[in-house]
Design an enzyme around this catalytic site. Sequence first.
Site, PDB file in Angstrom:
ATOM      1  N   CYS A 158      23.433  23.449  -8.942  1.00 28.03           N
ATOM      2  CA  CYS A 158      22.767  24.268  -9.952  1.00 28.03           C
ATOM      3  C   CYS A 158      23.484  24.287 -11.296  1.00 28.03           C
ATOM      4  O   CYS A 158      22.969  24.839 -12.264  1.00 28.03           O
ATOM      5  CB  CYS A 158      22.622  25.698  -9.452  1.00 28.03           C
ATOM      6  SG  CYS A 158      22.006  25.751  -7.765  1.00 28.03           S
ATOM      7  N   HIS A 162      22.776  33.400 -14.626  1.00 27.53           N
ATOM      8  CA  HIS A 162      22.339  32.440 -13.613  1.00 27.53           C
ATOM      9  C   HIS A 162      21.309  33.168 -12.728  1.00 27.53           C
ATOM     10  O   HIS A 162      20.245  32.636 -12.442  1.00 27.53           O
ATOM     11  CB  HIS A 162      23.528  31.935 -12.813  1.00 27.53           C
ATOM     12  CG  HIS A 162      23.184  30.814 -11.872  1.00 27.53           C
ATOM     13  ND1 HIS A 162      22.532  29.680 -12.291  1.00 27.53           N
ATOM     14  CD2 HIS A 162      23.401  30.652 -10.541  1.00 27.53           C
ATOM     15  CE1 HIS A 162      22.358  28.869 -11.254  1.00 27.53           C
ATOM     16  NE2 HIS A 162      22.867  29.435 -10.173  1.00 27.53           N
ATOM     17  N   HIS A 202      13.885  28.894  -9.883  1.00 27.41           N
ATOM     18  CA  HIS A 202      15.246  28.362  -9.951  1.00 27.41           C
ATOM     19  C   HIS A 202      15.120  26.846  -9.936  1.00 27.41           C
ATOM     20  O   HIS A 202      14.851  26.245  -8.887  1.00 27.41           O
ATOM     21  CB  HIS A 202      16.071  28.855  -8.769  1.00 27.41           C
ATOM     22  CG  HIS A 202      17.521  28.439  -8.811  1.00 27.41           C
ATOM     23  ND1 HIS A 202      18.042  27.638  -9.804  1.00 27.41           N
ATOM     24  CD2 HIS A 202      18.556  28.723  -7.990  1.00 27.41           C
ATOM     25  CE1 HIS A 202      19.326  27.450  -9.581  1.00 27.41           C
ATOM     26  NE2 HIS A 202      19.670  28.092  -8.488  1.00 27.41           N
TER      27      HIS A 202
END
Lengths: 265, 386
Positions: free
Chosen positions: B156, B281, B315
């Site tokens: 990520c 995040h 995401h």
Amino acid sequence: MNAPLTAYVTGIGLIAPGLPDWTTAAAVLRGEQPHVSAPTVLPVPELLPPAERRRASRVIKLSLGAGLDAVKQAGADASTLATVFAASGADGHNCHALCEQLAGEDRQISPTRFHNSVHNAAAGYWGIATRAMAPCQVIGAFDASFGAGLLDALAQVAVDGQPVLLIAYDSEYPAPLHAKRDTPDCGAVALLLSPGAEGALGAITVAPTTAAAEPLAEASLESLRGAIPAMRALPLLRRVARADAGAVVLDYLAPMQLQVAWQPC
Amino acid sequence: MKLYLNECGILCSLGASHGEIRRRLFAGESGIMATETWSAGRVLPLGRVTDALPDSGALPLHQRSRNNQLALAALAQIRPAVDATIARYGAGRVGVVLGTSTSGIAETERALRVHAEQGVLPDAFHYGQQEMGSPAEVLAAQLGITGPAYVHSSACASSAKAMASAARLIRMNLCDAVVTGGVDTLCAFTVAGFSALESVSAARCNPLSVHRDGINIGEGAALFLMSREPAAVALCGWGEASDGHHMSAPDPAGGGARIAIEAALRRAGIEAAQVDYINLHGTATPANDAAEGKAVAALFGDRVPGNSTKGATGHTLGAAGAIEALVCAMALTDGRLPGSPGTGALDPSIPIRYQLHGEDASLRHALSNSFGFGGSNCSLVLGVAQ
């Protein structure tokens, strides 16, 4: 205007078929002993906690082994080092197992297999083994992965003024993917790059070039160079092993290659 | 040396153009929709790109993947500017540095499904499709770029790290400009994988809520043309650190996250008080939001407004860093804080100033966090150019 990138090399690690460590590889590259082809020998990753050590995959053992050899040679502290991991594929066996399972109806894949499938899994385990909190780059550029990793590592050394450990590694895929990507076995090279000359073996200076890369005269080493992306570094390592000042051209990303000059300390 | 984001192309579940995504983002909309496509028998909210993508038939076999189609669709939005930049500096002086976590693994999934049924891999499959380096290769090939071209793949954190790496290439005078950003594709691999880790929510994700229970995976691409040529938004700084803790769980103390944020502020030459917006995040997993919240609270207290926009986009994993950097750029140029669609009752144990709804605000600096598997942390500071 192209500014050449330069750094000192303070430690080297290497693991490849028939070349279990840098000491052996250096002797082969100097012509002191023949290259005896043999399956890659992967060291046990002593630094990992027991559970992770038991489950460590080939790429974990490979990258940890080569990296720690370079660190040990330099007498450095792994926990302080920024790192660059450069690989074409990640864990081919793991990837294959997951895709094979997903090809069926069973979606209950192993969470451990999943988190071990990311391209930065080896880097993650390095961090766990060494407790290093410094930045870690994980790069992929197909057959040019070593060159890409080298450029990024040298840029970091210059921009941040800190040592950077480059670990370039590649591994094999099982059938049937092996037919589509035929890397034969595990191979890795690690270079500890430093801004300062203290304790260094020599200095490298890298610049892009359109000159052709040089093959190695020794057929079995030339075969390794072409078959395992990390082994594109071999012509440079030959100069290092022989303490032979001068330049080589390494295959990078056609039409661009990398000219690497070696100056022993 | 200041680095600027001259052009941006983006697509995600909110849309397939900068204008459409900006409009929907600031209207508080979400692109997340429920589907069983990658989880037969189980409906999951996912951030899917539903727009048509450029046909990949003209690409060489080894470059044909949905992931590359997404990247090329983003490139099309900025193509004239990139072509002009290449003409200006020369093909060898422009680079491509992208982030991806999936690359074309969806194509490998398909190929092994065929192999399971028919005993052979399909002719349409080429290993190059799943290669991590593929998106950089296809963009370089399309543009005729001969400068450095490679991919960062750290789950990520991938595309945030790619942008930092691109900045280093320009700093070191290896490139005059870099096409940077990231791309990721929905696939069974990540849906099954994150489900196996029990990180996936069956409902719309709820970042930093006391009721949060996991992520909604998304896909998309965001590309920037980065150079020294002044533009409205600058990349002022970046910071990176590792957790050294665990492969899939963040350090609960938020240690690595904090180091990355502090390094970004230091490189940008600003104090925490000068940050006007934090794009967290904020994946909506219990662990990430708690750990990130600790780091953010320690540095910014409850003074700086921040939120996660993953309720709007999903995401997007390897593309998240770049997509969310672009969200920050939109906030800076529009003078507007985005909201956090889907977030309900906030978690009182995370003492930060969480921005629930969109709000006009004069913004000078924004911070974007991307924290990935393997403890990979990257924070970017963007700013309005002076």
